[in-house]
Design an enzyme around this catalytic site. Sequence first.
Site, PDB file in Angstrom:
ATOM      1  N   CYS A 166      11.040  54.508  41.316  1.00 42.99           N
ATOM      2  CA  CYS A 166      12.345  55.088  41.032  1.00 42.99           C
ATOM      3  C   CYS A 166      13.404  54.019  40.805  1.00 42.99           C
ATOM      4  O   CYS A 166      14.588  54.297  40.817  1.00 42.99           O
ATOM      5  CB  CYS A 166      12.776  56.002  42.168  1.00 42.99           C
TER       6      CYS A 166
ATOM      7  N   THR B  62      20.359  43.699   6.685  1.00 37.17           N
ATOM      8  CA  THR B  62      21.106  42.443   6.564  1.00 37.17           C
ATOM      9  C   THR B  62      20.810  41.567   7.778  1.00 37.17           C
ATOM     10  O   THR B  62      20.887  42.028   8.915  1.00 37.17           O
ATOM     11  CB  THR B  62      22.621  42.743   6.490  1.00 37.17           C
TER      12      THR B  62
ATOM     13  N   ALA C 156      14.597  36.130  21.715  1.00 41.21           N
ATOM     14  CA  ALA C 156      15.429  34.948  22.007  1.00 41.21           C
ATOM     15  C   ALA C 156      16.047  34.973  23.405  1.00 41.21           C
ATOM     16  O   ALA C 156      16.234  33.924  24.027  1.00 41.21           O
ATOM     17  CB  ALA C 156      16.536  34.836  20.961  1.00 41.21           C
TER      18      ALA C 156
ATOM     19  N   ASN D 236       4.794  39.434  32.298  1.00 40.98           N
ATOM     20  CA  ASN D 236       6.205  39.409  32.700  1.00 40.98           C
ATOM     21  C   ASN D 236       6.396  39.616  34.194  1.00 40.98           C
ATOM     22  O   ASN D 236       7.392  39.190  34.761  1.00 40.98           O
ATOM     23  CB  ASN D 236       7.011  40.455  31.919  1.00 40.98           C
TER      24      ASN D 236
ATOM     25  N   ALA E  60      11.529  41.629  20.591  1.00 39.68           N
ATOM     26  CA  ALA E  60      10.060  41.655  20.659  1.00 39.68           C
ATOM     27  C   ALA E  60       9.520  43.078  20.607  1.00 39.68           C
ATOM     28  O   ALA E  60       8.423  43.306  20.114  1.00 39.68           O
ATOM     29  CB  ALA E  60       9.595  40.966  21.929  1.00 39.68           C
TER      30      ALA E  60
HETATM   31  N1  PLP Z   1       7.085  41.817  26.048  1.00 40.90           N
HETATM   32  C1  PLP Z   1       7.264  41.258  27.253  1.00 40.90           C
HETATM   33  C2  PLP Z   1       6.125  40.549  27.906  1.00 40.90           C
HETATM   34  C3  PLP Z   1       8.509  41.317  27.885  1.00 40.90           C
HETATM   35  O1  PLP Z   1       8.672  40.747  29.082  1.00 40.90           O
HETATM   36  C4  PLP Z   1       9.560  42.002  27.235  1.00 40.90           C
HETATM   37  C5  PLP Z   1      10.859  42.138  27.907  1.00 40.90           C
HETATM   38  O2  PLP Z   1      10.959  42.120  29.118  1.00 40.90           O
HETATM   39  C6  PLP Z   1       9.320  42.560  25.973  1.00 40.90           C
HETATM   40  C7  PLP Z   1       8.065  42.453  25.418  1.00 40.90           C
HETATM   41  C8  PLP Z   1      10.386  43.273  25.225  1.00 40.90           C
HETATM   42  O3  PLP Z   1      11.398  42.388  24.851  1.00 40.90           O
HETATM   43  P1  PLP Z   1      12.736  42.974  24.221  1.00 40.90           P
HETATM   44  O4  PLP Z   1      13.330  43.867  25.268  1.00 40.90           O
HETATM   45  O5  PLP Z   1      13.586  41.808  23.942  1.00 40.90           O
HETATM   46  O6  PLP Z   1      12.344  43.741  23.038  1.00 40.90           O
END
Ligand code: PLP
Length: 392
Positions: free
Chosen positions: A328, A241, A204, A155, A72
């Site tokens: 930290c 690839t 994924a 998150n 992502a």
């Molecule tokens: N976006 C959100 C909301 C996430 O929680 C995370 C990973 O914790 C990411 C993006 C980034 O995902 P990745 O580390 O798989 O690139």
Amino acid sequence: MERVYLDNNATTIVDPLVKDAMDPFFTKMYGNPNSLHSFGHEIRPYMGIALDRLYAGINADDEDNIIVNSCASEGNNTVIKSLYFDSVLNSKKTQMITSAIEHPAVSEVYEFLEKLGVDVKWLPVNSEGIVDPDELRKAIDPDKTALVSIIWANNETGLINPVKEYGKICRENGVKLHLDGVQAIGKIPVDMQDIQADYLTFSAHKFHGPKGVGGLYIRKGSSITPLIHGGEQMAGHRAGTVNTPYMIGMGLALELAVKNLEHENTEVRRLRDKLEDTILGIDEVEVIGNREMRTPNTILASFRGIEGEAFLWDLNQNGVAASTGSACSSESLESNPTFTAMNIGADLAHTGMRFSLSRYTTEDEINYAVDVIKKSVTRLRAISSTQNKEYI
Ligand code: PLP
């Protein structure tokens, strides 16, 4: 009980069915899908199945695009930098909008663009921890705004933003909308026919697929300038690839995640609520955000009088894996709960602890975790009151 994993917003176990489905593509069917011989040909139908599963998993239209990439972070970088190259750099539109509660995979990209002189507007969060659609409406300038990027489900808190409303506002104003869907997929329904977003990113490993593979959804009519130039893979949108075993794994992982949504919303939610009720039963504890407005697997709790690092360490020593984002902490590489929580006005400095479940979390594990958390809080508060006395 040896260890209990309650850090599923960081990453998840790979579903064994996914692992089995990937296996043959390492040692038996390992051809390059672009090769013209049978080793290449034989892979393509499996890639087709994987793509079909991805389209079905988010209800994409046949004419939309899904680019398989590495994660992502790559998807978010691709969208934001693409709109920068296509609109901002040539002064078609000069402003970009994001929110104060983005994952670094979005916020760091915008901070980088700000250093290049881009006008970035940072939307605040309201007292409920979400980005108010009215703030978006106020910030958008149809003549200037090139892109809006907002996290779907946070998150750290699990709080779900009203993305359907963002979609309407952006569409009315002719502005592109990019959603970071990483924490939404597999936890709540994601239907791209229902949400008027132009771009959606996912990874994924957050839904029981492998690490190192992700997807970027692009609605028909929207374009992308590749981040990685080179070969013609992914219809020229992303060179390199294709990681066929991982793409195949991600396709199946998404299909299974969607099949398990009901379980997520009932059983995972029940276990989450059980854990949350116990946590709330401890003195001077606060959980961030209304439960009904959160993904069913997530709790971000503030334990007053306990230092986050010590708490995380103590839980870990006793077999419970959670996450904190205090400054930290090595965990802060993945996320920063303190940051988000402070943005929504809670006094969480050094105390925010995130517990995130998955469909693999069991009742026994929750019972065990409840016991460990209670004992740990008692132990750490006792230590801290002894230390405080020594200083009086
Ligand atoms: N976006 C959100 C909301 C996430 O929680 C995370 C990973 O914790 C990411 C993006 C980034 O995902 P990745 O580390 O798989 O690139």
